[in-house]
Scaffold this motif. Structure first.
Motif, PDB file in Angstrom:
ATOM      1  N   ALA A 144     -16.068  12.779 -14.001  1.00 57.19           N
ATOM      2  CA  ALA A 144     -14.636  12.646 -13.735  1.00 57.19           C
ATOM      3  C   ALA A 144     -14.220  11.186 -13.808  1.00 57.19           C
ATOM      4  O   ALA A 144     -14.994  10.283 -13.494  1.00 57.19           O
ATOM      5  N   ILE A 145     -12.987  10.973 -14.230  1.00 56.60           N
ATOM      6  CA  ILE A 145     -12.325   9.674 -14.094  1.00 56.60           C
ATOM      7  C   ILE A 145     -11.286   9.821 -12.999  1.00 56.60           C
ATOM      8  O   ILE A 145     -10.471  10.751 -13.019  1.00 56.60           O
ATOM      9  N   ALA A 146     -11.318   8.882 -12.037  1.00 53.18           N
ATOM     10  CA  ALA A 146     -10.340   8.864 -10.954  1.00 53.18           C
ATOM     11  C   ALA A 146      -9.421   7.663 -11.182  1.00 53.18           C
ATOM     12  O   ALA A 146      -9.718   6.551 -10.736  1.00 53.18           O
ATOM     13  N   PRO A 147      -8.320   7.859 -11.898  1.00 50.74           N
ATOM     14  CA  PRO A 147      -7.459   6.721 -12.249  1.00 50.74           C
ATOM     15  C   PRO A 147      -6.626   6.238 -11.063  1.00 50.74           C
ATOM     16  O   PRO A 147      -6.277   7.010 -10.155  1.00 50.74           O
ATOM     17  N   GLY A 148      -6.301   4.958 -11.117  1.00 50.36           N
ATOM     18  CA  GLY A 148      -5.257   4.415 -10.260  1.00 50.36           C
ATOM     19  C   GLY A 148      -3.924   4.618 -10.951  1.00 50.36           C
ATOM     20  O   GLY A 148      -3.700   5.638 -11.602  1.00 50.36           O
ATOM     21  N   GLY A 207      -8.874  -2.397  -9.499  1.00 55.69           N
ATOM     22  CA  GLY A 207      -9.201  -3.075  -8.243  1.00 55.69           C
ATOM     23  C   GLY A 207      -8.158  -2.880  -7.177  1.00 55.69           C
ATOM     24  O   GLY A 207      -8.032  -3.695  -6.261  1.00 55.69           O
ATOM     25  N   GLU A 208      -7.380  -1.801  -7.290  1.00 50.48           N
ATOM     26  CA  GLU A 208      -6.262  -1.551  -6.385  1.00 50.48           C
ATOM     27  C   GLU A 208      -6.713  -1.451  -4.928  1.00 50.48           C
ATOM     28  O   GLU A 208      -7.696  -0.805  -4.625  1.00 50.48           O
ATOM     29  N   TYR A 211       2.487  -4.485  -9.442  1.00 55.15           N
ATOM     30  CA  TYR A 211       1.033  -4.473  -9.580  1.00 55.15           C
ATOM     31  C   TYR A 211       0.462  -5.827 -10.018  1.00 55.15           C
ATOM     32  O   TYR A 211      -0.687  -5.922 -10.387  1.00 55.15           O
ATOM     33  N   LYS A 212       1.266  -6.893  -9.930  1.00 53.52           N
ATOM     34  CA  LYS A 212       0.789  -8.213 -10.325  1.00 53.52           C
ATOM     35  C   LYS A 212      -0.308  -8.736  -9.408  1.00 53.52           C
ATOM     36  O   LYS A 212      -1.059  -9.640  -9.779  1.00 53.52           O
ATOM     37  N   SER A 213      -0.398  -8.188  -8.196  1.00 58.36           N
ATOM     38  CA  SER A 213      -1.412  -8.653  -7.248  1.00 58.36           C
ATOM     39  C   SER A 213      -2.805  -8.114  -7.565  1.00 58.36           C
ATOM     40  O   SER A 213      -3.804  -8.590  -7.022  1.00 58.36           O
ATOM     41  N   LEU A 214      -2.895  -7.114  -8.439  1.00 57.05           N
ATOM     42  CA  LEU A 214      -4.197  -6.583  -8.826  1.00 57.05           C
ATOM     43  C   LEU A 214      -4.962  -7.619  -9.649  1.00 57.05           C
ATOM     44  O   LEU A 214      -4.354  -8.471 -10.302  1.00 57.05           O
ATOM     45  N   PRO A 215      -6.300  -7.562  -9.628  1.00 59.34           N
ATOM     46  CA  PRO A 215      -7.066  -8.465 -10.505  1.00 59.34           C
ATOM     47  C   PRO A 215      -6.646  -8.352 -11.963  1.00 59.34           C
ATOM     48  O   PRO A 215      -6.646  -9.330 -12.698  1.00 59.34           O
ATOM     49  N   SER A 216      -6.263  -7.145 -12.368  1.00 60.32           N
ATOM     50  CA  SER A 216      -5.805  -6.934 -13.745  1.00 60.32           C
ATOM     51  C   SER A 216      -4.407  -7.502 -13.973  1.00 60.32           C
ATOM     52  O   SER A 216      -4.018  -7.788 -15.104  1.00 60.32           O
TER      53      SER A 216
END
Length: 290
Positions: free
Chosen positions: A224-228, A289-290, A252-257
């Motif tokens: 399974a993939i568990a997406p954010g 990385g949420e 979502y700018k605070s995420l590492p991505s």
């Protein structure tokens, strides 16, 4: 004459086109008309697979098949089906079998969010009223039926074709990929407890299916993939003319991505779980990385 080095490796095996090629493979994806289902369909078709996508709304899957088969080494073919109906699933097996005699890759992606409830309250009576009167058994039943039970019944219906895939191809095990959610691993309800519980159940179903298939001697992997948060119809409420979506905010700018998940992020995760023959019974979180 020098003898051949018995320790020499075949470097060609490590080329990306061999590690991640789906050339000649067959795939079936529920909910392939937008979002994550579309991203996976595109990734498989571009790399050489014949990808059958289906949903209850033929306009979406027809548009995807027409748009994203272009310039692909493989092809996307649109079918119609309802994952919440046993009769529809049986018809889908019959229709798919008219085109293919095996199924290499099954992606259970179809899902719904269901209704939301308000957990904010200042008194016990207020909270009780919010939860009891703000939700319904019908909502829970619909969410669990679509997000969990459908993966069980679609997988069950296609076991013979998946098994034939493994039996007829050397060094290959057919694979089932369930799309769950990071929400299934959180302790917060996010105001949709039915959805979160359904995704937790889907993660458990992934492990159980993988285990039961192995115990019965069938060479079929289940992951399974568990997406954010990804750009999809579920997160934006709509799609562009090409059936893709775009989240337009800086939340979502605070995420590492520094951003929500994109189509390529999902493609990379899906290709890994589908093609790595040594990964089984895993739910992999892909959330930036949420």
């Amino acid at each position: 004459m020098a003898s051949q080095n018995p320790l020499a490796n075949n470097n060609a095996d490590f080329r990306l086109e061999n590690l991640f090629s789906t050339k000649g493979k067959t795939a079936l994806i529920s909910g392939g008309g937008s979002g994550i289902g579309l991203y996976i369909a595109q990734a498989l078709a571009v790399n050489g697979a014949r990808v059958y996508i289906f949903s209850r709304t033929p306009e979406k899957v027809n548009r995807v098949a027409e748009t994203f088969s272009q310039d692909a080494d493989g092809k996307i073919i649109a079918l119609q089906g309802d994952v919440s109906s046993k009769e529809s699933i049986k018809s889908l097996v019959e229709e798919y079998s008219k085109h293919e005699d095996r199924l290499d890759i099954l992606v259970n992606n179809a899902g719904i969010a269901g209704s939301t409830v308000n957990f904010g309250a200042k008194t016990a009576d207020e909270l009780s009223d919010n939860l009891f009167n703000g939700d319904s058994f019908e909502n829970w039943e619909n969410v669990m039926r679509t997000n969990v039970a459908s993966a069980f019944f679609v997988s069950a219906a296609f076991i013979p074709l998946l098994n034939k895939s493994s039996e007829t191809q050397k060094d290959w095990s057919a694979t089932i990929l369930n799309i769950t959610s990071i929400s299934g691993s959180l302790k917060v309800s996010q105001h949709h407890p039915a959805y979160n519980c359904s995704k937790s159940s889907a993660n458990l179903l992934t492990k159980e299916l993988a285990n039961e298939l192995a115990l019965n001697g069938f060479k079929i992997r289940v992951n399974a993939i568990a997406p954010g948060v990804f750009h999809s119809e579920m997160t934006t409420g709509s799609s562009a003319p090409n059936q893709k979506s775009k989240i337009e905010n800086d939340k979502y700018k605070s995420l590492p991505s520094g951003r929500p998940g994109e189509d390529r992020d999902m493609a990379q995760a899906a290709l890994f779980l589908i093609l790595d023959q040594y990964v089984n019974a895993q739910s992999v979180i892909v959330d930036g990385g949420e």
